[in-house]
Design a protein around this motif. Structure first.
Motif, PDB file in Angstrom:
ATOM      1  N   LEU A 210       0.868  -1.175   0.000  1.00 17.54           N
ATOM      2  CA  LEU A 210       0.000   0.000   0.000  1.00 17.54           C
ATOM      3  C   LEU A 210       0.904   1.224   0.000  1.00 17.54           C
ATOM      4  N   TYR A 211       0.451   2.300  -0.657  1.00 16.22           N
ATOM      5  CA  TYR A 211       1.329   3.449  -0.853  1.00 16.22           C
ATOM      6  C   TYR A 211       0.473   4.680  -1.121  1.00 16.22           C
ATOM      7  N   THR A 212       1.098   5.835  -1.075  1.00 13.86           N
ATOM      8  CA  THR A 212       0.430   7.069  -1.479  1.00 13.86           C
ATOM      9  C   THR A 212       0.989   7.526  -2.819  1.00 13.86           C
ATOM     10  N   ASP A 213       0.329   8.517  -3.433  1.00 11.85           N
ATOM     11  CA  ASP A 213       0.607   8.818  -4.828  1.00 11.85           C
ATOM     12  C   ASP A 213       2.001   9.378  -5.094  1.00 11.85           C
ATOM     13  N   GLY A 214       2.689   9.865  -4.068  1.00 14.55           N
ATOM     14  CA  GLY A 214       4.049  10.351  -4.280  1.00 14.55           C
ATOM     15  C   GLY A 214       4.990   9.288  -4.809  1.00 14.55           C
ATOM     16  N   LEU A 215       4.648   8.003  -4.585  1.00 13.39           N
ATOM     17  CA  LEU A 215       5.520   6.920  -5.037  1.00 13.39           C
ATOM     18  C   LEU A 215       5.425   6.697  -6.539  1.00 13.39           C
ATOM     19  N   ILE A 216       4.250   6.967  -7.129  1.00 15.99           N
ATOM     20  CA  ILE A 216       4.037   6.573  -8.530  1.00 15.99           C
ATOM     21  C   ILE A 216       3.724   7.729  -9.462  1.00 15.99           C
ATOM     22  N   GLU A 217       3.155   8.820  -8.969  1.00 11.32           N
ATOM     23  CA  GLU A 217       2.688   9.875  -9.866  1.00 11.32           C
ATOM     24  C   GLU A 217       3.805  10.868 -10.174  1.00 11.32           C
ATOM     25  N   ARG A 218       3.888  11.254 -11.441  1.00 12.62           N
ATOM     26  CA  ARG A 218       4.839  12.259 -11.903  1.00 12.62           C
ATOM     27  C   ARG A 218       4.094  13.258 -12.780  1.00 12.62           C
ATOM     28  N   ARG A 219       4.516  14.505 -12.744  1.00 12.00           N
ATOM     29  CA  ARG A 219       3.875  15.523 -13.572  1.00 12.00           C
ATOM     30  C   ARG A 219       3.968  15.162 -15.051  1.00 12.00           C
ATOM     31  N   ARG A 220       2.884  15.419 -15.772  1.00 12.08           N
ATOM     32  CA  ARG A 220       2.804  15.195 -17.219  1.00 12.08           C
ATOM     33  C   ARG A 220       3.064  13.742 -17.594  1.00 12.08           C
ATOM     34  N   GLU A 221       2.685  12.806 -16.709  1.00 11.10           N
ATOM     35  CA  GLU A 221       2.866  11.393 -17.006  1.00 11.10           C
ATOM     36  C   GLU A 221       1.598  10.643 -16.615  1.00 11.10           C
ATOM     37  N   ASP A 222       1.151   9.736 -17.459  1.00  9.35           N
ATOM     38  CA  ASP A 222      -0.030   8.939 -17.159  1.00  9.35           C
ATOM     39  C   ASP A 222       0.239   8.050 -15.950  1.00  9.35           C
ATOM     40  N   ILE A 223      -0.777   7.891 -15.104  1.00  6.16           N
ATOM     41  CA  ILE A 223      -0.590   7.110 -13.870  1.00  6.16           C
ATOM     42  C   ILE A 223      -0.246   5.657 -14.169  1.00  6.16           C
ATOM     43  N   ASP A 224      -0.703   5.133 -15.325  1.00 12.82           N
ATOM     44  CA  ASP A 224      -0.398   3.748 -15.657  1.00 12.82           C
ATOM     45  C   ASP A 224       1.102   3.519 -15.820  1.00 12.82           C
ATOM     46  N   VAL A 225       1.835   4.547 -16.221  1.00 13.97           N
ATOM     47  CA  VAL A 225       3.281   4.416 -16.334  1.00 13.97           C
ATOM     48  C   VAL A 225       3.894   4.190 -14.955  1.00 13.97           C
ATOM     49  N   GLY A 226       3.432   4.976 -13.971  1.00 12.26           N
ATOM     50  CA  GLY A 226       3.921   4.802 -12.604  1.00 12.26           C
ATOM     51  C   GLY A 226       3.533   3.460 -12.012  1.00 12.26           C
ATOM     52  N   LEU A 227       2.315   3.000 -12.294  1.00  8.59           N
ATOM     53  CA  LEU A 227       1.891   1.685 -11.802  1.00  8.59           C
ATOM     54  C   LEU A 227       2.731   0.585 -12.436  1.00  8.59           C
ATOM     55  N   GLY A 228       3.083   0.761 -13.709  1.00  6.11           N
ATOM     56  CA  GLY A 228       3.948  -0.224 -14.357  1.00  6.11           C
ATOM     57  C   GLY A 228       5.331  -0.276 -13.723  1.00  6.11           C
ATOM     58  N   ARG A 229       5.883   0.899 -13.371  1.00  7.93           N
ATOM     59  CA  ARG A 229       7.183   0.919 -12.680  1.00  7.93           C
ATOM     60  C   ARG A 229       7.092   0.183 -11.355  1.00  7.93           C
ATOM     61  N   LEU A 230       6.011   0.439 -10.611  1.00  5.33           N
ATOM     62  CA  LEU A 230       5.830  -0.219  -9.317  1.00  5.33           C
ATOM     63  C   LEU A 230       5.757  -1.731  -9.487  1.00  5.33           C
ATOM     64  N   ALA A 231       4.948  -2.187 -10.452  1.00  5.91           N
ATOM     65  CA  ALA A 231       4.806  -3.630 -10.663  1.00  5.91           C
ATOM     66  C   ALA A 231       6.146  -4.260 -11.036  1.00  5.91           C
ATOM     67  N   GLY A 232       6.905  -3.619 -11.930  1.00  8.29           N
ATOM     68  CA  GLY A 232       8.187  -4.171 -12.342  1.00  8.29           C
ATOM     69  C   GLY A 232       9.168  -4.273 -11.198  1.00  8.29           C
ATOM     70  N   SER A 233       9.250  -3.234 -10.371  1.00 14.46           N
ATOM     71  CA  SER A 233      10.160  -3.256  -9.228  1.00 14.46           C
ATOM     72  C   SER A 233       9.740  -4.310  -8.212  1.00 14.46           C
ATOM     73  N   LEU A 234       8.439  -4.431  -8.000  1.00 14.08           N
ATOM     74  CA  LEU A 234       7.922  -5.411  -7.033  1.00 14.08           C
ATOM     75  C   LEU A 234       8.240  -6.831  -7.481  1.00 14.08           C
ATOM     76  N   VAL A 235       8.093  -7.108  -8.762  1.00 17.04           N
ATOM     77  CA  VAL A 235       8.401  -8.447  -9.282  1.00 17.04           C
ATOM     78  C   VAL A 235       9.887  -8.759  -9.094  1.00 17.04           C
ATOM     79  N   ARG A 236      10.732  -7.784  -9.394  1.00 14.36           N
ATOM     80  CA  ARG A 236      12.184  -8.022  -9.282  1.00 14.36           C
ATOM     81  C   ARG A 236      12.617  -8.328  -7.856  1.00 14.36           C
ATOM     82  N   HIS A 237      11.937  -7.737  -6.878  1.00 16.13           N
ATOM     83  CA  HIS A 237      12.397  -7.858  -5.485  1.00 16.13           C
ATOM     84  C   HIS A 237      11.441  -8.665  -4.612  1.00 16.13           C
ATOM     85  N   ARG A 238      10.528  -9.426  -5.225  1.00 14.30           N
ATOM     86  CA  ARG A 238       9.488 -10.116  -4.447  1.00 14.30           C
ATOM     87  C   ARG A 238      10.046 -11.157  -3.493  1.00 14.30           C
ATOM     88  N   ALA A 239      11.261 -11.646  -3.737  1.00 10.53           N
ATOM     89  CA  ALA A 239      11.846 -12.656  -2.847  1.00 10.53           C
ATOM     90  C   ALA A 239      12.538 -12.037  -1.642  1.00 10.53           C
TER      91      ALA A 239
END
Length: 409
Positions: free
Chosen positions: A349-378
């Motif tokens: 769980l997180y707040t929007d400062g982790l994923i949202e960037r100015r002039r960027e679609d939120i799906d891009v930030g969610l994709g970054r989060l998912a990719g990082s989470l998969v890499r470090h899930r262990a």
């Protein structure tokens, strides 16, 4: 040359304005022809050299502030990620032959961040316009010179006054920031062991001095169940910190007795109507049933929690989203959804400062989060939390505070 067929290096060199590109360490990376002409320097005298080695303050003028003011502006751009237009500066320049002769010069600078594709700070664009002729009115009549000197004195005085006001404001903001951060630390709970499970929590204040203390997290341990929540108050500073404390405490109390997350958020929404500044607050609550291995969740306009399964599949919990607190004129029941999890899953769980960037679609930030989470899930919960912050927060910092909760299931 890129796919458009435009030679941007040629465009850069042909710009009529004087422009230099600086590295984040304030070393000249490139300059255009107009900058060379305005500064009276060759490319070899600039590129690869530290800005203030090339252009120090005039050592014969104890009141010189050009270097200090320019450095402060560039550091401000690095910290905030926002462009900074400076007041007219007196910044004397030494004769390029190093003769010890200094020329009185006036400049109107603008400093702009240049981002890399990953959002980090790649360069600083430093554009200057020389206004010495306007200030000094060279070549005019004696009356014109007198008027120019009056104008010069007025501009210089007003510039000094503005700089002093800005400095006082920055000191005031810094003091409020310190108080707000101490209040934040006192209000947010220290995580406890949840049986055999572990939660890691993180809070990162924004780079900008007042953009802190609207975010919170909370964990409530019930019999066979854990309620975890995060929220984000609209607004910043001490006022937002006070509202945050009231809402966190109210949701924590509701989570102890509510049948589920939807009911807990309904109670919070009713309470928020009596709290000034609570309007449009977002929050999400997840109830974890350890026995049945199910998550029940409800969201009040908040970014969706992420559930990473052991096989690397990431599910965003976005099936029970309703408007933020106080957004509806009348009370209405909030939706609730349920999803199963397996041992070894990770909930974030997180707040929007982790994923949202100015002039960027939120799906891009969610994709970054998912990719990082998969890499470090262990990793451990603490390892995942640290990795997410390291990979998702830009090098230049963030303009909104960030709360983060990671639970290994």
């Amino acid at each position: 040359m890129d796919g458009t067929g435009i030679d941007y290096q040629a465009v850069f060199q042909a710009l009529p304005g004087a422009v230099a590109l600086l590295t984040p360490d304030l070393v000249y990376a490139d300059v255009n022809e107009s900058f060379l002409s305005a500064s009276g320097r060759t490319r070899e005298q600039l590129v690869g050299r530290y800005l203030f080695d090339v252009f120090p303050d005039n050592p014969t003028d104890p009141a010189a502030t050009g270097m200090r003011n320019l450095r402060a502006s560039l550091e401000r751009v690095k910290a905030t990620g926002e462009r900074d237009s400076m007041a007219v500066q007196r910044y004397d320049v030494e004769d390029p032959h190093g003769s010890g002769v200094w020329y009185e010069r006036y400049w109107s600078p603008v400093n702009v961040p240049v981002r890399a594709p990953d959002g980090s700070l790649a360069l600083l664009l430093h554009r200057v316009e020389e206004v010495t002729e306007i200030i000094r009115a060279r070549g005019g009549s004696s009356g014109g010179r007198d008027k120019a000197q009056v104008l010069e004195a007025e501009i210089y005085t007003r510039g000094r006054e503005l700089q002093e006001v800005n400095e006082r404001l920055r000191r005031s903001h810094a003091q409020e920031r310190d108080v707000a951060l101490h209040l934040q630390e006192a209000l947010l709970p220290t995580p406890r062991a949840l049986g055999h499970h572990h939660a890691a929590v993180r809070y990162r204040p924004a780079t900008e001095s007042l953009n802190v203390c609207g975010d919170w997290y909370d964990l409530v341990d019930r019999s066979g169940c854990t309620a975890v929540a995060v929220g984000d108050v609209v607004g910043h500073g001490l006022g937002a910190a006070g509202v945050m404390g009231q809402l966190r405490s109210a949701l924590s109390a509701a989570s102890h007795v509510a049948e589920g997350p939807a009911q807990a958020l309904e109670v919070l929404g009713l309470y928020a109507r009596a709290v000034d500044g609570a309007e449009s607050t977002t929050a999400v609550s997840v109830f974890i049933d350890w026995n049945s291995r199910t998550l029940t969740y409800s969201s009040a306009g908040h970014p969706p929690p992420a559930l990473c399964h052991p096989d690397g599949t990431v599910t965003f919990l976005d099936e029970a989203t309703d408007p933020p607190l106080g957004a509806r004129p009348e009370h209405a029941p909030r939706p609730e959804a349920r999803v199963a999890f397996t041992a070894g899953s990770v909930l974030v769980l997180y707040t929007d400062g982790l994923i949202e960037r100015r002039r960027e679609d939120i799906d891009v930030g969610l994709g970054r989060l998912a990719g990082s989470l998969v890499r470090h899930r262990a990793d451990t919960a603490d390892g995942i939390a640290d990795a997410l912050l390291a990979e998702l927060i830009p090098a230049a910092g963030i303009t909104d505070d960030t709360a983060l909760v990671v639970l290994r299931m």
